[in-house]
Motif scaffolding. Structure first.
Motif, PDB file in Angstrom:
ATOM      1  N   ARG A 253       1.045  -1.374  -0.058  1.00 44.70           N
ATOM      2  CA  ARG A 253      -0.052   0.142   0.233  1.00 44.70           C
ATOM      3  C   ARG A 253       0.861   1.268  -0.190  1.00 44.70           C
ATOM      4  O   ARG A 253       0.569   2.651  -0.725  1.00 44.70           O
ATOM      5  N   ALA A 254       2.794   1.109   0.425  1.00 42.92           N
ATOM      6  CA  ALA A 254       2.967   1.852   1.052  1.00 42.92           C
ATOM      7  C   ALA A 254       3.471   2.757  -0.513  1.00 42.92           C
ATOM      8  O   ALA A 254       3.255   3.990  -1.249  1.00 42.92           O
ATOM      9  N   GLN A 255       3.987   1.708  -1.406  1.00 42.02           N
ATOM     10  CA  GLN A 255       4.372   1.419  -2.615  1.00 42.02           C
ATOM     11  C   GLN A 255       3.063   2.130  -3.641  1.00 42.02           C
ATOM     12  O   GLN A 255       3.956   3.137  -4.614  1.00 42.02           O
ATOM     13  N   GLU A 256       2.349   1.955  -3.773  1.00 37.00           N
ATOM     14  CA  GLU A 256       0.579   2.284  -4.279  1.00 37.00           C
ATOM     15  C   GLU A 256       0.556   3.897  -4.334  1.00 37.00           C
ATOM     16  O   GLU A 256       0.214   4.504  -4.810  1.00 37.00           O
ATOM     17  N   VAL A 257       0.589   4.266  -3.002  1.00 36.44           N
ATOM     18  CA  VAL A 257       0.519   5.599  -2.697  1.00 36.44           C
ATOM     19  C   VAL A 257       1.540   6.516  -3.134  1.00 36.44           C
ATOM     20  O   VAL A 257       1.321   7.325  -3.079  1.00 36.44           O
ATOM     21  N   LEU A 258       2.654   5.929  -2.873  1.00 34.08           N
ATOM     22  CA  LEU A 258       3.891   6.824  -3.327  1.00 34.08           C
ATOM     23  C   LEU A 258       3.769   6.649  -4.748  1.00 34.08           C
ATOM     24  O   LEU A 258       4.429   7.861  -5.243  1.00 34.08           O
ATOM     25  N   SER A 259       3.913   6.435  -5.557  1.00 33.66           N
ATOM     26  CA  SER A 259       3.635   6.227  -6.800  1.00 33.66           C
ATOM     27  C   SER A 259       2.703   7.000  -7.634  1.00 33.66           C
ATOM     28  O   SER A 259       2.584   7.277  -8.970  1.00 33.66           O
ATOM     29  N   ASN A 280      14.760   9.921   0.491  1.00 36.92           N
ATOM     30  CA  ASN A 280      15.267   8.840   0.008  1.00 36.92           C
ATOM     31  C   ASN A 280      16.113   7.683   1.089  1.00 36.92           C
ATOM     32  O   ASN A 280      15.809   6.558   0.800  1.00 36.92           O
ATOM     33  N   PHE A 281      16.058   7.832   2.584  1.00 39.31           N
ATOM     34  CA  PHE A 281      15.763   7.065   3.523  1.00 39.31           C
ATOM     35  C   PHE A 281      14.929   5.556   3.320  1.00 39.31           C
ATOM     36  O   PHE A 281      15.257   5.393   3.329  1.00 39.31           O
ATOM     37  N   SER A 282      14.131   6.539   4.187  1.00 36.66           N
ATOM     38  CA  SER A 282      12.429   5.880   3.648  1.00 36.66           C
ATOM     39  C   SER A 282      12.133   4.432   2.605  1.00 36.66           C
ATOM     40  O   SER A 282      11.575   3.374   2.433  1.00 36.66           O
ATOM     41  N   ARG A 283      12.629   5.845   1.196  1.00 42.71           N
ATOM     42  CA  ARG A 283      12.038   4.799   0.016  1.00 42.71           C
ATOM     43  C   ARG A 283      13.445   3.351  -0.019  1.00 42.71           C
ATOM     44  O   ARG A 283      12.577   1.649  -0.234  1.00 42.71           O
ATOM     45  N   LYS A 284      14.204   3.232   0.505  1.00 39.42           N
ATOM     46  CA  LYS A 284      15.049   2.468   0.603  1.00 39.42           C
ATOM     47  C   LYS A 284      14.683   1.276   1.687  1.00 39.42           C
ATOM     48  O   LYS A 284      15.315   0.020   1.595  1.00 39.42           O
ATOM     49  N   GLN A 285      14.063   1.699   2.500  1.00 31.04           N
ATOM     50  CA  GLN A 285      13.445   1.117   3.843  1.00 31.04           C
ATOM     51  C   GLN A 285      12.684   0.164   3.036  1.00 31.04           C
ATOM     52  O   GLN A 285      12.225  -1.218   3.055  1.00 31.04           O
ATOM     53  N   LEU A 286      11.757   0.914   2.420  1.00 29.69           N
ATOM     54  CA  LEU A 286      10.318   0.650   1.240  1.00 29.69           C
ATOM     55  C   LEU A 286      10.795  -0.669   0.376  1.00 29.69           C
ATOM     56  O   LEU A 286      10.733  -1.767   0.112  1.00 29.69           O
ATOM     57  N   GLU A 288      13.447  -3.100   0.214  1.00 26.28           N
ATOM     58  CA  GLU A 288      13.124  -4.155   0.883  1.00 26.28           C
ATOM     59  C   GLU A 288      12.446  -5.024   1.115  1.00 26.28           C
ATOM     60  O   GLU A 288      12.555  -5.862   1.279  1.00 26.28           O
ATOM     61  N   PHE A 289      10.855  -3.548   1.383  1.00 24.16           N
ATOM     62  CA  PHE A 289      10.217  -5.250   1.971  1.00 24.16           C
ATOM     63  C   PHE A 289       9.739  -5.369   0.671  1.00 24.16           C
ATOM     64  O   PHE A 289       8.999  -6.718  -0.333  1.00 24.16           O
ATOM     65  N   ILE A 290       9.784  -4.690  -0.710  1.00 26.24           N
ATOM     66  CA  ILE A 290       9.543  -5.128  -1.264  1.00 26.24           C
ATOM     67  C   ILE A 290      10.022  -6.470  -2.466  1.00 26.24           C
ATOM     68  O   ILE A 290       9.332  -6.564  -3.461  1.00 26.24           O
ATOM     69  N   ALA A 291      11.262  -6.024  -2.306  1.00 24.19           N
ATOM     70  CA  ALA A 291      11.878  -7.362  -2.846  1.00 24.19           C
ATOM     71  C   ALA A 291      12.358  -8.535  -2.108  1.00 24.19           C
ATOM     72  O   ALA A 291      13.278  -9.280  -2.205  1.00 24.19           O
ATOM     73  N   GLY A 292      11.481  -8.086  -0.787  1.00 23.56           N
ATOM     74  CA  GLY A 292      11.458  -9.522   0.431  1.00 23.56           C
ATOM     75  C   GLY A 292      12.741  -9.713   0.386  1.00 23.56           C
ATOM     76  O   GLY A 292      12.465 -11.027   1.211  1.00 23.56           O
ATOM     77  N   LYS A 293      13.168  -8.639   0.835  1.00 26.19           N
ATOM     78  CA  LYS A 293      14.360  -8.759   1.915  1.00 26.19           C
ATOM     79  C   LYS A 293      14.192  -8.661   3.359  1.00 26.19           C
ATOM     80  O   LYS A 293      15.489  -9.380   3.913  1.00 26.19           O
ATOM     81  N   SER A 294      13.410  -8.033   3.203  1.00 29.85           N
ATOM     82  CA  SER A 294      13.223  -7.782   4.988  1.00 29.85           C
ATOM     83  C   SER A 294      12.094  -9.115   6.048  1.00 29.85           C
ATOM     84  O   SER A 294      12.151  -9.043   6.995  1.00 29.85           O
TER      85      SER A 294
END
Length: 294
Positions: A253-259, A280-286, A288-294
């Motif tokens: 949902r975060a990615q959808e709203v940002l886009s 930029n700092f928060s996008r890096k955290q996001l 990681e979630f999207i890439a499934g690394k978290s």
């Protein structure tokens, strides 16, 4: 505005502008200013800039230094939110002569320092953000619309500087103050700050609760640049609590709203926003979630 009924407020300001534009420049300038401030609450920063520029032109034409100063600060607030720091600093530099003069009003001076504090926080310049926020708190007195954001900026800067417990305490204080105002715009910002401070302090349950409450308020206002951050903190809190399914849902949902900001603001404004240090700092955290690394 203070009740969050922004559609009614906008119609009223537009009616005032239409009635005064050709006969009463001072009232027209105030209407432009109020529309701009309303758009700030809704994350419509490009539109806000248009009205602040119109208000500034009117204030200059009638020799109104007070409103000239306030409008310059408001323009700076819209500009730094879009990542245009150089232009924001130019506005604040121009306003400084009014701020330092005997004509400065009790609201202009802390408003000026609040803009500097919030801009420094967005640049992750935490010592400067703390110093400016403390000035806001000292100067604003009982003006809760200024002391509340000053308090949570101080809290966030402290949290990011390693004083997580102190930071959470100040942000909690800000939320309590915001609830007293009954203003959803002030409350949503304070709740988001508290959620961020709580996640830094290891309080995942509290972070989730406050992030989701702020998300609802931001969604109602249409303020996507803050809503996606609320979803991100909810995702981080869910991950910390061991709920990986909710973490994935909230990060999506975060990615959808940002886009969704890109078509609203246009490519130039959107890309400048993405380059803000805090974004930029928060996008890096996001990511990681999207890439499934978290």
């Amino acid at each position: 505005v203070q009740k969050g009924d922004y559609d009614v407020a906008l119609r009223s300001f537009q009616e005032a502008l239409a009635l005064s534009e050709s006969t009463d420049p001072t009232t027209a300038g105030l209407a432009h200013e109020n529309i701009g401030l309303l758009f700030i609450r809704q994350g419509k920063y490009p539109e806000a800039l248009h009205h602040f520029e119109a208000s500034y032109a009117i204030a200059k034409s009638v020799g109104d230094k007070r409103n000239s100063g306030l409008t310059l600060v408001d323009r700076a607030n819209a500009l730094w939110r879009l990542g245009n720091y150089d232009s924001a600093r130019a506005m604040l530099a121009e306003a400084s002569s009014i701020v330092e003069s005997s004509e400065a009003t009790s609201d202009l001076v802390p408003t000026y320092y609040l803009a500097m504090a919030r801009m420094a926080l967005s640049e992750r310049q935490f010592p400067e953000a703390m110093a400016k926020a403390q000035q806001v708190i000292t100067l604003a007195g009982k003006q809760q619309n200024l002391t509340t954001p000053g308090t949570f900026v101080l809290g966030l800067a402290r949290s990011a500087s390693g004083a997580a417990t102190q930071g959470q305490s100040r942000c909690l204080e800000a939320v309590e103050m915001a609830r007293q105002t009954g203003d959803p715009g002030i409350l949503s910002d304070a709740l988001l700050a508290l959620a961020e401070a709580m996640i830094e302090n290891g309080n995942s349950a509290g972070a989730l609760k406050n992030a989701l409450e702020s998300q609802q308020l931001f969604a109602r206002a249409g303020k996507k640049d803050c809503e996606w951050l609320a979803w991100l903190i909810a995702a981080r809190a869910s991950r910390s609590a061991g709920d990986s399914q909710k973490a994935r849902e909230y990060s999506s949902r975060a990615q959808e709203v940002l886009s969704a900001l890109q078509p609203e603001w246009g490519n130039d404004n959107y890309n400048a926003y993405l380059n803000r240090p805090d974004v930029n700092f928060s996008r890096k955290q996001l990511s990681e979630f999207i890439a499934g690394k978290s």
